[in-house]
Design a protein around this motif. Sequence first.
Motif, mmCIF file in Angstrom:
data_model
loop_
_atom_site.group_PDB
_atom_site.id
_atom_site.type_symbol
_atom_site.label_atom_id
_atom_site.label_comp_id
_atom_site.label_asym_id
_atom_site.label_seq_id
_atom_site.Cartn_x
_atom_site.Cartn_y
_atom_site.Cartn_z
ATOM 1 N N ASP A 16 0.829 -1.206 0.000
ATOM 2 C CA ASP A 16 0.000 0.000 0.000
ATOM 3 C C ASP A 16 0.868 1.262 0.000
ATOM 4 O OD1 ASP A 16 0.909 0.243 2.612
ATOM 5 O OD2 ASP A 16 -1.078 0.216 3.524
ATOM 6 N N ARG A 17 2.175 1.083 0.005
ATOM 7 C CA ARG A 17 3.189 2.147 -0.100
ATOM 8 C C ARG A 17 3.185 3.119 1.075
ATOM 9 N NH1 ARG A 17 5.716 2.877 -4.793
ATOM 10 N NH2 ARG A 17 5.977 5.062 -4.300
ATOM 11 N N SER A 18 2.548 2.799 2.166
ATOM 12 C CA SER A 18 2.482 3.738 3.283
ATOM 13 C C SER A 18 3.863 3.988 3.894
ATOM 14 C CB SER A 18 1.496 3.247 4.339
ATOM 15 O OG SER A 18 1.859 1.963 4.781
ATOM 16 N N ILE A 19 4.640 2.939 4.084
ATOM 17 C CA ILE A 19 5.975 3.110 4.661
ATOM 18 C C ILE A 19 6.907 3.728 3.636
ATOM 19 C CG2 ILE A 19 7.932 1.897 5.714
ATOM 20 C CD1 ILE A 19 5.837 -0.195 6.702
ATOM 21 N N ALA A 20 6.828 3.273 2.394
ATOM 22 C CA ALA A 20 7.657 3.859 1.336
ATOM 23 C C ALA A 20 7.376 5.354 1.200
ATOM 24 C CB ALA A 20 7.402 3.150 0.000
ATOM 25 N N ASN A 21 6.122 5.731 1.191
ATOM 26 C CA ASN A 21 5.771 7.150 1.094
ATOM 27 C C ASN A 21 6.257 7.926 2.315
ATOM 28 O OD1 ASN A 21 4.540 6.859 -1.406
ATOM 29 N ND2 ASN A 21 2.549 6.444 -0.510
ATOM 30 N N HIS A 22 6.156 7.324 3.480
ATOM 31 C CA HIS A 22 6.601 7.978 4.709
ATOM 32 C C HIS A 22 8.089 8.335 4.628
ATOM 33 C CE1 HIS A 22 6.780 9.003 8.949
ATOM 34 N NE2 HIS A 22 7.824 8.211 9.059
ATOM 35 N N TYR A 23 8.880 7.451 4.050
ATOM 36 C CA TYR A 23 10.323 7.682 3.934
ATOM 37 C C TYR A 23 10.725 8.270 2.585
ATOM 38 C CZ TYR A 23 10.836 5.306 8.350
ATOM 39 O OH TYR A 23 10.746 4.961 9.671
ATOM 40 N N GLY A 24 9.763 8.616 1.760
ATOM 41 C CA GLY A 24 10.056 9.275 0.486
ATOM 42 C C GLY A 24 10.644 8.360 -0.568
ATOM 43 N N ALA A 25 10.419 7.063 -0.457
ATOM 44 C CA ALA A 25 10.926 6.102 -1.425
ATOM 45 C C ALA A 25 9.967 6.043 -2.613
ATOM 46 C CB ALA A 25 11.089 4.729 -0.791
ATOM 47 N N THR A 26 10.320 6.741 -3.668
ATOM 48 C CA THR A 26 9.459 6.780 -4.850
ATOM 49 C C THR A 26 10.062 6.044 -6.037
ATOM 50 O OG1 THR A 26 10.421 8.898 -5.512
ATOM 51 C CG2 THR A 26 8.404 8.975 -4.183
ATOM 52 N N THR A 27 11.347 5.738 -5.972
ATOM 53 C CA THR A 27 11.999 5.004 -7.047
ATOM 54 C C THR A 27 12.551 3.697 -6.493
ATOM 55 O OG1 THR A 27 14.130 6.064 -6.679
ATOM 56 C CG2 THR A 27 12.662 7.108 -8.269
ATOM 57 N N SER A 28 12.841 2.805 -7.402
ATOM 58 C CA SER A 28 13.311 1.488 -7.006
ATOM 59 C C SER A 28 14.671 1.227 -7.644
ATOM 60 C CB SER A 28 12.291 0.457 -7.491
ATOM 61 O OG SER A 28 12.705 -0.825 -7.198
ATOM 62 N N PRO A 29 15.682 0.952 -6.878
ATOM 63 C CA PRO A 29 15.709 0.866 -5.425
ATOM 64 C C PRO A 29 15.949 2.235 -4.771
ATOM 65 C CG PRO A 29 17.856 0.249 -6.259
ATOM 66 C CD PRO A 29 16.980 0.538 -7.460
ATOM 67 N N THR A 30 15.522 2.343 -3.538
ATOM 68 C CA THR A 30 15.853 3.482 -2.678
ATOM 69 C C THR A 30 16.365 2.904 -1.372
ATOM 70 O OG1 THR A 30 14.212 4.992 -3.620
ATOM 71 C CG2 THR A 30 14.932 5.445 -1.374
ATOM 72 N N PHE A 31 17.468 3.440 -0.899
ATOM 73 C CA PHE A 31 18.061 3.026 0.366
ATOM 74 C C PHE A 31 17.815 4.125 1.390
ATOM 75 C CE2 PHE A 31 20.382 1.072 -3.080
ATOM 76 C CZ PHE A 31 20.431 -0.262 -2.692
ATOM 77 N N VAL A 32 17.286 3.761 2.555
ATOM 78 C CA VAL A 32 17.028 4.713 3.633
ATOM 79 C C VAL A 32 17.931 4.316 4.793
ATOM 80 C CG1 VAL A 32 15.300 5.702 5.179
ATOM 81 C CG2 VAL A 32 14.663 5.063 2.847
#
Length: 179
Positions: free
Chosen positions: A121-137
């Motif tokens: 549902d992208r809730s965690i990805a959106n929270h950390y601004g991960a919009t591209t794949s891959p993104t490392f936080v």
Amino acid sequence: MKKGLNIAILLVFLVWAGYFVYANFFYGGIGNGTKDLTTIDSLENGQAVNLNDYLGKKKLILQFVAVPCDCCSYTIPFMKEIAEEQDEIQLITVVFSGKENKIAEKFAEYEMNYPWGLDLDRSIANHYGATTSPTFVFFDEKGNLLGSYPYVVANKESLLNNYQGYYNDYYQKKGSEKL
């Protein structure tokens, strides 16, 4: 009069459709309330990954990926190497896009040796601004968010160097704020 009514109906529909797309893409759906941003769902034995079990315990790298994604697949072997070789860094891979059957197939192929889970549902990805794949936080050992790196890395040394760069930048900035 009829033409004006049609235009008004069309405008209302477009506004609603825009809101629907916006809410589903950025917030994981309409009417879902507050989403738990610490629990990453799992396909393996129903065991979810809870970020609170890792944040603030040691350095942490979240890797956000999509399936299928050739660039993401390229990074998994050296992510596994880091997991085997590094005791001070915890890795977690979060799949934020893909079909569950393809994800299960791909991750069975990867034979993961560290935690991974789903955020479809992208809730965690959106929270950390991960919009591209891959993104490392990146997080430090205290649980502080150091930043995110939304690019492919060439090898494990590159990933570790990026982490260290974000770590150094965070603490240099924090040190300069005290002055």
